[in-house]
Design an enzyme around this catalytic site. Structure first.
Site, mmCIF file in Angstrom:
data_model
loop_
_atom_site.group_PDB
_atom_site.id
_atom_site.type_symbol
_atom_site.label_atom_id
_atom_site.label_comp_id
_atom_site.label_asym_id
_atom_site.label_seq_id
_atom_site.Cartn_x
_atom_site.Cartn_y
_atom_site.Cartn_z
ATOM 1 N N HIS A 1 0.721 -1.131 0.109
ATOM 2 C CA HIS A 1 -0.236 -0.118 -0.090
ATOM 3 C C HIS A 1 0.917 1.364 0.002
ATOM 4 O O HIS A 1 2.104 1.257 0.433
ATOM 5 C CB HIS A 1 -0.921 0.144 1.268
ATOM 6 C CG HIS A 1 -0.197 0.138 2.604
ATOM 7 N ND1 HIS A 1 -0.097 -1.056 3.283
ATOM 8 C CD2 HIS A 1 0.228 1.141 3.369
ATOM 9 C CE1 HIS A 1 0.445 -0.748 4.491
ATOM 10 N NE2 HIS A 1 0.759 0.461 4.545
ATOM 11 N N HIS B 1 4.004 7.246 3.922
ATOM 12 C CA HIS B 1 5.053 5.940 3.768
ATOM 13 C C HIS B 1 4.546 4.947 2.428
ATOM 14 O O HIS B 1 3.284 5.126 2.253
ATOM 15 C CB HIS B 1 5.071 5.253 4.979
ATOM 16 C CG HIS B 1 3.982 4.493 5.446
ATOM 17 N ND1 HIS B 1 3.077 4.973 6.322
ATOM 18 C CD2 HIS B 1 3.487 3.048 5.062
ATOM 19 C CE1 HIS B 1 2.252 4.088 6.738
ATOM 20 N NE2 HIS B 1 2.408 2.952 6.067
ATOM 21 N N GLU C 1 7.849 1.044 4.925
ATOM 22 C CA GLU C 1 7.526 0.178 5.859
ATOM 23 C C GLU C 1 7.605 -1.419 5.224
ATOM 24 O O GLU C 1 7.462 -1.477 3.791
ATOM 25 C CB GLU C 1 5.831 0.110 6.103
ATOM 26 C CG GLU C 1 5.199 -1.036 7.046
ATOM 27 C CD GLU C 1 3.720 -0.446 7.296
ATOM 28 O OE1 GLU C 1 3.079 0.100 6.560
ATOM 29 O OE2 GLU C 1 3.323 -1.514 8.266
#
Lengths: 134, 134
Positions: free
Chosen positions: B7, B79, B130
């Site tokens: 994502h 992010h 991430e």
């Protein structure tokens, strides 16, 4: 309307150094640099399987990412690009919804040779959105 | 090492307003808000076919996105999250390459119930990365 995520673009001050990080540290495949003088950038693409990361380095005077890098000298996420089936219909729908299309409102030819448009980040929670004809 | 893009996360000051933009203006499907008090955020996900957009709104005191929104009050890209096959092997490879892992270096449970780690944006061209166990 919103189709798949074509790419996430990251502006970088040094394309060779950034490419090395993605290739060597993150273990990704990075394409050869491609100069796009008409867009004022040199780009590489990183294929992560389901989408692409585009690294952008300024090229020439008046690069559209120069101001971004002046504010964020180490680089950062610059825009996201979504595919749409019909870019003119998407533009007209967005304008009718009150969203601002950048430039003269007519699609230009993007890095993949397809028509693209950019939408004003203030209308999308601070995110610069590119639309690309699928 | 780097797997698919799970994502792109966008921090927003008003999740209801942002959800309406993605649903009504961009014509996307937006999930119901999900409060994640242990992460200090409320989230919705937008499935764009090949990946997801995650909208994040601060929840409670000391939200990890509060400082970001103080700097960018209208919101912005926060992010990117990549999947990795083996998050501990990825962490060890990254640390050996000189990249900094945030926190105590041990994976936490992320929004999808899987182990996640965050990498220092200064080591990735200003991009907070991430990693999520696939």
């Amino acid at each position: 309307m919103l189709g798949r995520l074509n790419h996430v673009a990251i502006a970088v001050p040094d394309l060779a150094a950034a490419s090395a990080v993605y290739r060597d540290t993150l273990g990704a495949r990075v394409t050869e640099p491609q100069a796009l003088p008409e867009h004022g950038v040199t780009v590489v693409f990183i294929d992560v399987g389901n989408t692409k990361i585009e690294l952008l380095e300024p090229l020439g005077e008046g690069s559209p990412i120069a101001a971004f890098l002046a504010k964020s000298p180490s680089g950062g996420m610059h825009h996201v690009c979504y595919e749409v089936d019909d870019i003119l219909a998407a533009r007209d729908h967005l304008k009718a919804s009150g969203a601002r299309v950048l430039g003269d409102g007519n699609p230009k030819t993007g890095a993949h040779g397809k028509p693209v448009l950019f939408l004003h980040p203030k209308d999308f929670q601070g995110t610069l959105v590119e639309l690309e004809q699928a």
